[in-house]
Motif scaffolding. Structure first.
Motif, PDB file in Angstrom:
ATOM      1  N   ASN A 139       0.920  -1.354  -0.060  1.00  0.00           N
ATOM      2  CA  ASN A 139       0.132   0.169  -0.173  1.00  0.00           C
ATOM      3  C   ASN A 139       0.838   1.083  -0.044  1.00  0.00           C
ATOM      4  O   ASN A 139       1.704   1.347   0.900  1.00  0.00           O
ATOM      5  N   SER A 140       0.789   2.101  -0.925  1.00  0.00           N
ATOM      6  CA  SER A 140       1.967   3.060  -0.990  1.00  0.00           C
ATOM      7  C   SER A 140       1.198   4.223  -2.093  1.00  0.00           C
ATOM      8  O   SER A 140       0.475   3.977  -2.863  1.00  0.00           O
ATOM      9  N   THR A 141       2.108   5.197  -1.920  1.00  0.00           N
ATOM     10  CA  THR A 141       1.740   6.297  -3.146  1.00  0.00           C
ATOM     11  C   THR A 141       2.859   6.366  -4.088  1.00  0.00           C
ATOM     12  O   THR A 141       2.975   6.750  -5.081  1.00  0.00           O
ATOM     13  N   ASN A 142       3.849   5.171  -3.765  1.00  0.00           N
ATOM     14  CA  ASN A 142       5.422   5.272  -4.551  1.00  0.00           C
ATOM     15  C   ASN A 142       5.529   4.032  -5.458  1.00  0.00           C
ATOM     16  O   ASN A 142       5.864   3.198  -4.914  1.00  0.00           O
ATOM     17  N   THR A 143       4.956   4.344  -6.454  1.00  0.00           N
ATOM     18  CA  THR A 143       4.944   2.744  -7.555  1.00  0.00           C
ATOM     19  C   THR A 143       6.371   2.531  -7.885  1.00  0.00           C
ATOM     20  O   THR A 143       6.417   1.332  -7.802  1.00  0.00           O
ATOM     21  N   GLU A 144       7.077   3.565  -8.174  1.00  0.00           N
ATOM     22  CA  GLU A 144       8.483   3.290  -8.280  1.00  0.00           C
ATOM     23  C   GLU A 144       9.249   2.400  -7.319  1.00  0.00           C
ATOM     24  O   GLU A 144       9.847   1.360  -7.633  1.00  0.00           O
TER      25      GLU A 144
END
Ligand SMILES: O=P(O)(O)OC[C@H]1O[C@H](O)[C@H](O)[C@@H](O)[C@@H]1O
Length: 540
Positions: free
Chosen positions: A241-246
């Motif tokens: 779960n994150s905002t940071n796909t990379e």
């Protein structure tokens, strides 16, 4: 915006405080038989009885005037409109969009975020169903029985608090654990008795860079790969779960197994975003949606109710009243519910990371006290520990009591005892016992001074019908918006947290000094140098 202490309402409040600061709750109640009714409000399924606060109708009117002067409602509306009210990070603050019903439009930068929210909720729901039904199996074909959330701060406290609060609604055949601390003991304890074949790790991190979480996630990966024999196992045993796909991709988690959220969700406001995936697996997608509906009910109440009937605004303003006029340093939150055990810890981050600020929105040093220290334990445990100081100590400690009318335990007779204690504590704190009353009851004269309880200790009583997903959502949103109200009055940025950065930077500097074999030369202060040297010497 002017300094809050220069505003007319503040000055009137200061004068008013001078007049009523020594008035006893005993007298306020004696004077007005309708006091309880007058100072009890209902909203979004919760009842707030604030009649045991050291206030009069004039206090409430002046606090409402203060809210008006500080444009609390305007700032609230700006938040709901998606404006970038987190000025130091130039970000919108839209946790309210996380629980907006589909069809509602909430835009930031010209983009309606509500469809994005529901898209992720649907994906989370499908995934949670697969885990709960056994359709999703681990690498060796076994059903997932254990879910471990790896995360810290806002990516931990909400999920753990919600899981414990809603445990009676959870799938009891599954085990849920939480790994937050970088102390390896946390990981060891969470995994020592688990079978990797049946274990799913949810790596929860808004930034996907946090030292503790990245370290624990790497350890979990190694633990799973070693036990399952292949790197291929990661695909079935890790989601993020994150905002940071990379960052998620780099870690080796397939982005098909990533649940997204956005920079307009603050970490401490994220338990109802993808960060709540463990909660959703525990209580099911319908339960999670009920929780969101509860949050939304409170959002609507906060958005529409006039200040005198607005639970979060009243609570926020009362916090300002004690914090700034009575000089109270803390606020105790005392839930009379075993399931709400971690609620005070959850609120510590929510309140203290939000309002522990020393400059205003313009970056100017504030000329007053900001956020109070939040603490608490569930009743009745606290009664046998620290309540003594609240009753007879020299510090003023406002308390929020939280109670539920319906028990979740089948041991219903315990509930009468629990609730009797809750009501009795609020009564004792307000009214106390005088020397004359003690003497009349036959107290030995020599003991009387020790037994006197002065009373006049202010409390809120928050009551709900029953602890369930919806009620939990309402309660969390109640405190979120109380925090908002305080921040708006003080004109501080409640949505950044720069103060936690320095410690992280310094830790990153010290890590190689502890790890490197060649023991690099130290250039800290003499105390820090000595501590590091002592550790190195012990490590050998
Ligand atoms: O979710 P993450 O990006 O891993 O952040 C986890 C936590 O760490 C930070 O230091 C912040 O102080 C918290 O607000 C945040 O919730």
């Amino acid at each position: 915006m002017s300094n809050v202490t220069d505003t007319p309402a503040w000055q009137k409040l200061a004068a008013h405080h001078d007049k009523i600061k020594d008035v006893h709750l005993r007298d306020l109640f004696a004077r007005d038989a309708g006091r309880a009714e007058k100072f009890t409000v209902e909203g979004a399924g919760l009842t707030l009885d604030y009649s045991k606060q050291r206030i009069t109708e004039e206090t409430v009117a002046l606090l409402a005037e203060l809210a008006k002067e500080r444009k609390v409602a305007e700032r609230r509306d700006a938040m709901f409109r998606g404006e970038k009210i987190n000025v130091s990070e130039n970000r919108a603050v839209l946790h309210v969009a996380l629980r907006a019903p589909s069809g509602e439009v909430i835009e930031t930068d010209g983009h309606d975020v509500v469809p994005d929210v529901h898209g992720v909720l649907d994906r989370m729901g499908a995934f949670a169903d697969k885990i709960r039904s056994g359709e999703w199996v681990g690498h060796t074909g076994k059903r997932i029985k254990n879910v471990i959330n790896i995360g810290i701060g806002g990516s931990y406290l909400g999920p753990e608090m919600a899981y414990l609060a809603l445990r009676p609604y959870s799938d009891r055949d599954m085990t849920f654990r939480f790994v937050s601390n970088v102390d390896g003991a946390c990981f060891d304890e969470a995994t020592h008795d688990l079978n990797a074949e049946e274990t799913l790790f949810i790596v929860s991190s808004k930034t996907f860079t946090t030292l503790e979480t990245m370290t624990n996630a790497a350890t979990a990966r190694a633990w799973a790969v070693e036990r399952l024999g292949t790197e291929d196992a990661v695909a079935k045993h890790f989601v993020a779960n994150s905002t940071n796909t990379e960052g998620v991709e780099k870690f080796g988690i397939d982005t098909a197994n990533m649940f997204e959220f956005w920079d307009w969700v603050g970490g401490r406001y994220s338990m109802d975003s993808a960060i709540g995936l463990s909660t959703m697996i525990a209580i099911g997608p319908d339960g999670f949606r009920d929780m969101l509906a509860g949050f939304h009910e409170m959002d609507e109440h906060f958005r529409t109710a006039p200040v005198e009937k607005n639970l979060p605004m009243l609570m926020g303003l009362l916090t300002v009243w004690y914090n700034n006029f009575f000089g109270a340093q803390t606020l105790a939150v005392l839930p009379y519910s075993e399931h709400m055990k971690r609620f005070p810890a959850y609120l510590q981050q929510l309140q203290m990371e939000s309002n522990g600020k020393h400059v205003d929105m313009a970056g100017k040093h504030v000329d007053l006290q900001t956020g109070p220290i939040i603490w608490g334990e569930p009743g009745t445990d606290g009664q046998h520990s620290f309540y003594q100081l609240i009753h007879q100590g020299t510090k003023l400690i406002p308390c929020d009591f939280i109670g539920f009318l319906t028990p979740l335990s089948s041991l219903a007779h315990h509930h009468d005892l629990l609730m009797a204690n809750l009501f009795a504590q609020a009564e004792a704190l307000a009214f106390g016992k005088t020397a004359a009353e003690l003497t009349a009851e036959g107290s030995p004269a020599a003991q009387t001074p020790f037994r006197v309880t002065e009373g006049n200790r202010p409390t809120n009583m928050i009551l709900a019908d029953k602890l369930d997903p919806k009620t939990l959502g309402r309660l969390v949103a109640l405190y979120e918006h109380s925090v908002f109200t305080q921040g708006a009055v003080w004109n501080i940025d409640s949505f950044d947290q720069w103060g936690v950065e320095l410690g992280k930077v310094l830790a990153n500097r010290i890590i190689p000094e502890l790890e490197a074999k060649d023991e690099p030369k130290l250039s800290h202060d003499s105390s820090t140098n000595a501590l590091i040297e002592r550790y190195r010497a012990h490590k050998g």
